[in-house]
Structures are given as structure tokens and as C-alpha cells.
Design a protein around this motif. Structure first.
Motif, short mmCIF file in Angstrom:
data_model
loop_
_atom_site.label_atom_id
_atom_site.label_comp_id
_atom_site.label_asym_id
_atom_site.label_seq_id
_atom_site.Cartn_x
_atom_site.Cartn_y
_atom_site.Cartn_z
N ASP A 83 0.83 -1.20 0.00
CA ASP A 83 0.00 0.00 0.00
C ASP A 83 0.87 1.26 0.00
N THR A 84 0.36 2.30 -0.62
CA THR A 84 1.12 3.55 -0.77
C THR A 84 1.59 4.10 0.56
N GLN A 143 8.76 0.78 -6.97
CA GLN A 143 7.41 0.52 -6.49
C GLN A 143 6.72 -0.37 -7.52
#
Length: 291
Positions: A139-140, A159
């Protein structure tokens, strides 16, 4: 600079111990657990269970060899998840199957713990120089929280996508590594069997743009006959096995990777704890015995 945060290491082998050195230099405190119970020299205290490490850490970083070791150290009453609290951060740098990475993510999410699968690309030389490439899935918000750790151990963070993506990208990269090394080993064996002078052959290959810097390093190891483990054959073969399983799940035909896996199984059988470049030496020995 980190401010008095503690990172708890689950697994403290060749890669994790080097990561810890950089993180301590960056201002973190470190403590650790190893399945063998061995380790600890005063600078990094060792605790008896993963849960104990997790209770005393702000961030847990796990670096273990395979799915089985991950399961043994994460779950159950003495596992790391049992010692973590809600809003904790767990960084899984282990090279494991996407399924194991996703299972850990789901287990953490159920407890309010952020889990990032973040295997690294690079061997002990890159770990020594904090030049690893971190392959992060999650998750960010968790990735942002983990960024200072990644910056301390690596030169780049990719990412890769949502949870499980780091594990998938690591298999892609290691598949290319394994297949490339296998091709080199077989081509070198042909050259030697055909009568090419050994030092000329290795020297010429070291100048070729078609060979990656990583594989040139493996060729130099083979030329010197020094297979001190930067990436042990047992771990390379394990990653190829995981890739073959993952490709089969997606119905992706991968005959080249399958053949490379068989050759790397030979390397693991013959020299499990040596660098996977030992396959070049194995093939050289076959060629030498045939002439």
C-alpha cells in the motif's frame, strides 16, 4: 536521520547483517532473532523468539530463505505477528513465493499491521555498499513509511505495485539471472572443449557488451576458481523453482527457464553453499574430462 527507532530483524544472515550495519549508521537501533539461536556480539542483541523481537521493535524486517522459514517465523504464539501491535510495519525482504507474500499481507492487515513485500536485487557486494535495489509491493502509505529504511540499504526503490508485486518482480529478475548464468556455463564449456585457451576465453568474454556486469563478475569468480558465496546455489535454485511454479499457475510456457532450473539443480546438488557461479566450474570440469 532516524530518531531512536528500533528495527527488529527476523533472520540475520549475510544480507540482513549488512543491511543492519547501514541502518545503525543511519541512526536506527537494531536487535535480531535467528532460527539457529546463534549470533549477537553486543552491538546487535539477539532475542529468543520472533515475537520478542517484534515486541521491542518499531519496525520488523524479515530476511529468511524460503516460504517454510517465513511461515515458521511469522505465525503462531512465538511468531513475529504475535508480538506486533496495530499500526506496526513489517518489511518482508525474503525471496518467497507470491502466495506466501500475499498470505503474510492478509494476516497483517487483519491485525492492523502494514506489510510490504520488498525483496532486494543484489548480492553481498551490493549489500556492503548500500547499493541494493528494493522491489517493493504494498500500500502507498506503507511504502512511504518504509522509505527511510529502503534509502539506507539501497540505491533505488522500485514501487512494483500492490501487495505481492515485489515478490513477482523478484522472480522475473532472478529467472533472467539464472538462465543467463546457465547459458554462460554451457557456452564456456563448449569453448574449452573445442580447444580455446582458457585465459583468453575468459578475458574475451569479460569485454563483451552482451554479458551483464553481474554475469561478468561470475565469470571472474569462475576464472579464479573462487566460488565464495555471494548468492548461494541453494537459494538460486530455490528461486528458479518458485518461478517455475508461478509461471505454471499463469499457464506461461517457460521451457528455457525450465532447462535452466535443471542445470541449477545440478549446481545445488554439487555445491549448495557455494555461489551459484559454481555451475560454470562444474561445466568446465565436464568439458575438461571429455578432452
Amino acid at each position: 536521520m532516524a530518531t531512536e527507532q528500533t528495527i527488529g530483524f527476523i533472520g540475520f544472515g549475510a544480507m540482513a547483517s549488512r543491511m543492519a550495519a547501514h541502518l545503525v549508521k543511519a541512526g536506527y537501533k537494531a536487535l535480531a532473532y535467528t532460527p539457529s539461536g546463534k549470533g549477537g556480539d553486543g552491538s546487535v542483541p539477539f532475542l529468543p523468539t520472533p515475537a520478542e523481537v517484534a515486541r521491542q521493535a518499531d519496525i520488523v524486517l524479515v530476511c529468511v530463505p524460503d516460504d517454510e522459514a517465513l511461515s515458521a517465523s511469522m505465525y503462531g504464539p512465538t511468531g513475529a505477528l504475535a508480538g506486533m501491535t496495530a499500526n506496526g510495519l513489517l518489511l518482508n525482504t525474503s525471496s518467497v513465493s507470491p502466495e506466501a507474500a500475499l498470505s503474510l499481507y492478509d494476516a497483517g492487515k487483519a491485525l492492523g499491521i502494514a506489510v510490504v513485500d520488498c525483496p532486494v536485487s543484489g548480492s553481498t557486494p551490493e549489500a556492503d555498499s548500500a547499493a541494493l535495489v528494493v522491489l517493493a509491493g504494498g500500500d502507498t502509505q506503507a511504502l512511504a513509511q518504509a522509505k527511510p529504511v529502503f534509502d539506507a540499504i539501497g540505491r533505488l526503490t522500485v514501487q512494483a505495485g500492490p501487495a505481492g508485486s515485489g515478490a513477482r518482480l523478484k522472480l522475473v529478475i532472478n529467472g533472467i539471472m539464472g538462465a543467463g548464468l546457465t547459458a554462460l556455463a554451457e557456452a564456456v564449456a563448449y569453448g574449452l572443449a573445442a580447444g580455446l585457451e582458457r585465459d583468453m576465453l575468459f578475458g574475451a568474454l569479460d569485454e563483451m557488451a552482451v554479458i551483464s556486469p553481474h554475469h561478468k563478475r561470475k565469470l571472474r569468480m569462475a576464472q579464479a576458481g573462487d566460488f565464495s558465496p555471494q548468492f548461494p546455489a541453494r537459494l538460486m535454485q530455490k528461486d528458479m523453482r518458485l518461478l517455475m511454479d508461478a509461471a505454471a499457475r499463469e499457464a506461461v510456457p517457460a521451457p528455457t527457464l525450465a532447462a535452466a532450473t535443471q542445470q541449477l539443480s545440478l549446481a545445488r546438488r554439487a555445491a549448495a553453499d557455494s555461489d551459484y557461479a559454481a555451475l560454470i566450474g562444474i561445466m568446465e570440469n565436464i568439458a575438461a574430462n571429455d578432452v
